[in-house]
Design a protein around this motif. Structure first.
Motif, PDB file in Angstrom:
ATOM      1  N   LEU A   1       0.833  -1.208   0.000  1.00 55.90           N
ATOM      2  CA  LEU A   1       0.000   0.000   0.000  1.00 55.90           C
ATOM      3  C   LEU A   1       0.867   1.257   0.000  1.00 55.90           C
ATOM      4  O   LEU A   1       0.542   2.250  -0.656  1.00 55.90           O
ATOM      5  CB  LEU A   1      -0.942  -0.004   1.208  1.00 55.90           C
ATOM      6  N   GLU A   2       1.980   1.220   0.716  1.00 53.96           N
ATOM      7  CA  GLU A   2       2.891   2.365   0.752  1.00 53.96           C
ATOM      8  C   GLU A   2       3.545   2.606  -0.604  1.00 53.96           C
ATOM      9  O   GLU A   2       3.687   3.744  -1.035  1.00 53.96           O
ATOM     10  CB  GLU A   2       3.941   2.152   1.840  1.00 53.96           C
TER      11      GLU A   2
ATOM     12  N   GLU B   1       0.864   4.087  -2.839  1.00 54.60           N
ATOM     13  CA  GLU B   1       0.614   5.477  -2.439  1.00 54.60           C
ATOM     14  C   GLU B   1       1.714   6.400  -2.967  1.00 54.60           C
ATOM     15  O   GLU B   1       1.439   7.504  -3.439  1.00 54.60           O
ATOM     16  CB  GLU B   1       0.523   5.574  -0.923  1.00 54.60           C
TER      17      GLU B   1
ATOM     18  N   GLY C   1       1.069   7.329  -6.340  1.00 51.70           N
ATOM     19  CA  GLY C   1      -0.181   8.056  -6.554  1.00 51.70           C
ATOM     20  C   GLY C   1      -1.374   7.163  -6.842  1.00 51.70           C
ATOM     21  O   GLY C   1      -2.378   7.621  -7.379  1.00 51.70           O
TER      22      GLY C   1
ATOM     23  N   ALA D   1      -4.383   5.020  -5.332  1.00 48.37           N
ATOM     24  CA  ALA D   1      -5.178   4.805  -4.125  1.00 48.37           C
ATOM     25  C   ALA D   1      -5.902   3.473  -4.247  1.00 48.37           C
ATOM     26  O   ALA D   1      -6.932   3.367  -4.906  1.00 48.37           O
ATOM     27  CB  ALA D   1      -6.172   5.939  -3.942  1.00 48.37           C
TER      28      ALA D   1
ATOM     29  N   PRO E   1      -9.926   3.260  -0.128  1.00 45.22           N
ATOM     30  CA  PRO E   1     -10.403   4.609   0.210  1.00 45.22           C
ATOM     31  C   PRO E   1      -9.811   5.069   1.536  1.00 45.22           C
ATOM     32  O   PRO E   1      -9.599   4.270   2.441  1.00 45.22           O
ATOM     33  CB  PRO E   1     -11.919   4.438   0.308  1.00 45.22           C
ATOM     34  N   SER E   2      -9.554   6.354   1.646  1.00 43.60           N
ATOM     35  CA  SER E   2      -9.008   6.886   2.894  1.00 43.60           C
ATOM     36  C   SER E   2     -10.075   7.591   3.731  1.00 43.60           C
ATOM     37  O   SER E   2      -9.835   7.907   4.889  1.00 43.60           O
ATOM     38  CB  SER E   2      -7.863   7.847   2.601  1.00 43.60           C
TER      39      SER E   2
ATOM     40  N   ASP F   1     -14.638   9.087  -0.146  1.00 44.52           N
ATOM     41  CA  ASP F   1     -14.024   8.434  -1.300  1.00 44.52           C
ATOM     42  C   ASP F   1     -14.870   7.284  -1.834  1.00 44.52           C
ATOM     43  O   ASP F   1     -14.591   6.752  -2.906  1.00 44.52           O
ATOM     44  CB  ASP F   1     -12.641   7.870  -0.930  1.00 44.52           C
TER      45      ASP F   1
ATOM     46  N   ARG G   1     -10.474  -2.451  -8.321  1.00 45.35           N
ATOM     47  CA  ARG G   1      -9.882  -1.213  -8.844  1.00 45.35           C
ATOM     48  C   ARG G   1      -9.576  -1.324 -10.339  1.00 45.35           C
ATOM     49  O   ARG G   1      -8.920  -0.463 -10.911  1.00 45.35           O
ATOM     50  CB  ARG G   1      -8.620  -0.853  -8.071  1.00 45.35           C
TER      51      ARG G   1
END
Length: 100
Positions: free
Chosen positions: A16-17, A20, A23, A25, A28-29, A33, A72
């Motif tokens: 995930l890092e 991120e 760019g 996603a 959702p944060s 979202d 996604r």
């Protein structure tokens, strides 16, 4: 190492890092979202029906972390050439991969 963890049924924080930083996603944060709607009269956000859908989605992702990529629009299994048997783990009904 990241692929090995995915094949073992985990969605590593390190992945995930990396996404991120690029760019992307994957998750959702914030509630804003997530686009959802329900015709029930409940004013809660999320209503009990949408909460049930979210619960089911997270349950499927827990069973097969590759599902989050499919949601996604990324068929990671196909892109990486992972045999469906490995990607599906113990899923009773794996998502079929269409041939190109």
């Amino acid at each position: 190492v990241l692929l090995a963890r995915l094949l073992n049924g985990a969605l590593p924080l390190a992945l995930l890092e990396v996404l991120e930083a690029e760019g992307v996603a994957l998750l959702p944060s914030a509630w804003s979202d997530v686009a959802s709607s329900c015709s029930c009269p409940d004013s809660a956000t999320p209503c009990k029906h949408m909460a049930a859908v979210y619960y089911m989605l997270t349950s499927e992702i827990d069973k097969n972390p590759f599902t989050v990529f499919l949601l996604r629009g990324v068929d990671l299994v196909r892109r990486l050439g992972i045999p469906l048997v490995l990607a599906a783990g113990d899923l009773p009904h794996p998502v079929p991969i269409e041939e190109a």
